[in-house]
Design a protein around this motif. Sequence first.
Motif, PDB file in Angstrom:
ATOM      1  N   SER A 146      14.944  29.778  80.577  1.00 56.97           N
ATOM      2  CA  SER A 146      15.068  29.429  81.993  1.00 56.97           C
ATOM      3  C   SER A 146      14.389  30.440  82.903  1.00 56.97           C
ATOM      4  O   SER A 146      14.271  31.621  82.592  1.00 56.97           O
ATOM      5  CB  SER A 146      16.543  29.292  82.372  1.00 56.97           C
ATOM      6  OG  SER A 146      17.211  30.530  82.209  1.00 56.97           O
ATOM      7  N   ASP A 192      15.168  27.234  87.855  1.00 54.99           N
ATOM      8  CA  ASP A 192      15.818  26.293  86.940  1.00 54.99           C
ATOM      9  C   ASP A 192      17.320  26.299  87.182  1.00 54.99           C
ATOM     10  O   ASP A 192      17.865  27.261  87.731  1.00 54.99           O
ATOM     11  CB  ASP A 192      15.552  26.682  85.482  1.00 54.99           C
ATOM     12  CG  ASP A 192      14.074  26.661  85.129  1.00 54.99           C
ATOM     13  OD1 ASP A 192      13.304  25.985  85.836  1.00 54.99           O
ATOM     14  OD2 ASP A 192      13.701  27.326  84.152  1.00 54.99           O
ATOM     15  N   ASP A 194      12.618  23.607  89.075  1.00 53.23           N
ATOM     16  CA  ASP A 194      11.571  23.399  88.072  1.00 53.23           C
ATOM     17  C   ASP A 194      12.098  22.633  86.858  1.00 53.23           C
ATOM     18  O   ASP A 194      11.448  21.733  86.358  1.00 53.23           O
ATOM     19  CB  ASP A 194      10.981  24.734  87.613  1.00 53.23           C
ATOM     20  CG  ASP A 194      10.071  25.345  88.675  1.00 53.23           C
ATOM     21  OD1 ASP A 194       9.620  24.606  89.571  1.00 53.23           O
ATOM     22  OD2 ASP A 194       9.837  26.555  88.590  1.00 53.23           O
ATOM     23  N   ALA A 195      13.270  23.001  86.376  1.00 60.82           N
ATOM     24  CA  ALA A 195      13.830  22.354  85.182  1.00 60.82           C
ATOM     25  C   ALA A 195      15.352  22.405  85.247  1.00 60.82           C
ATOM     26  O   ALA A 195      15.930  23.290  85.876  1.00 60.82           O
ATOM     27  CB  ALA A 195      13.340  23.041  83.912  1.00 60.82           C
ATOM     28  N   LYS A 207      17.022  19.745  77.667  1.00 60.41           N
ATOM     29  CA  LYS A 207      16.293  19.665  78.936  1.00 60.41           C
ATOM     30  C   LYS A 207      16.523  18.284  79.510  1.00 60.41           C
ATOM     31  O   LYS A 207      16.235  17.274  78.874  1.00 60.41           O
ATOM     32  CB  LYS A 207      14.803  19.916  78.728  1.00 60.41           C
ATOM     33  CG  LYS A 207      14.037  20.013  80.008  1.00 60.41           C
ATOM     34  CD  LYS A 207      12.615  20.469  79.764  1.00 60.41           C
ATOM     35  CE  LYS A 207      11.902  20.641  81.092  1.00 60.41           C
ATOM     36  NZ  LYS A 207      10.523  21.092  80.884  1.00 60.41           N
TER      37      LYS A 207
END
Length: 104
Positions: free
Chosen positions: A13, A17, A62-63, A103
């Motif tokens: 990460s 994130d 971002d994620a 994810k």
Amino acid sequence: MDYRLEEAIYNISDYDDMCFSFDMGIGYDDSMPLAIAEKCVYQVFDFQEIDEYISNVDGEIDAIFFIVDYQVEDETGNQNEMKKVLLGTKEHIYENERYCILKL
């Protein structure tokens, strides 16, 4: 002590994130072993709560990662079913005998 999960979170990460889990959580000032990851992990109870966290974020994400602890079972069974769906449909970023990082 085994810090493989914490190291995986740290390595996977970035600042932008977000990490969630039904099974564990760590805030900004906690001193638990998970703090080694240097990442806040939000403990949630359902997908709607994840959506609420995300909708309140100013800026880019971002994620989004989700941590599953194979040894924790929900008494009602609701979270167990949601975990099965996630495990069967989402990309496994990290996995060992106890934990899986997905994810979303």
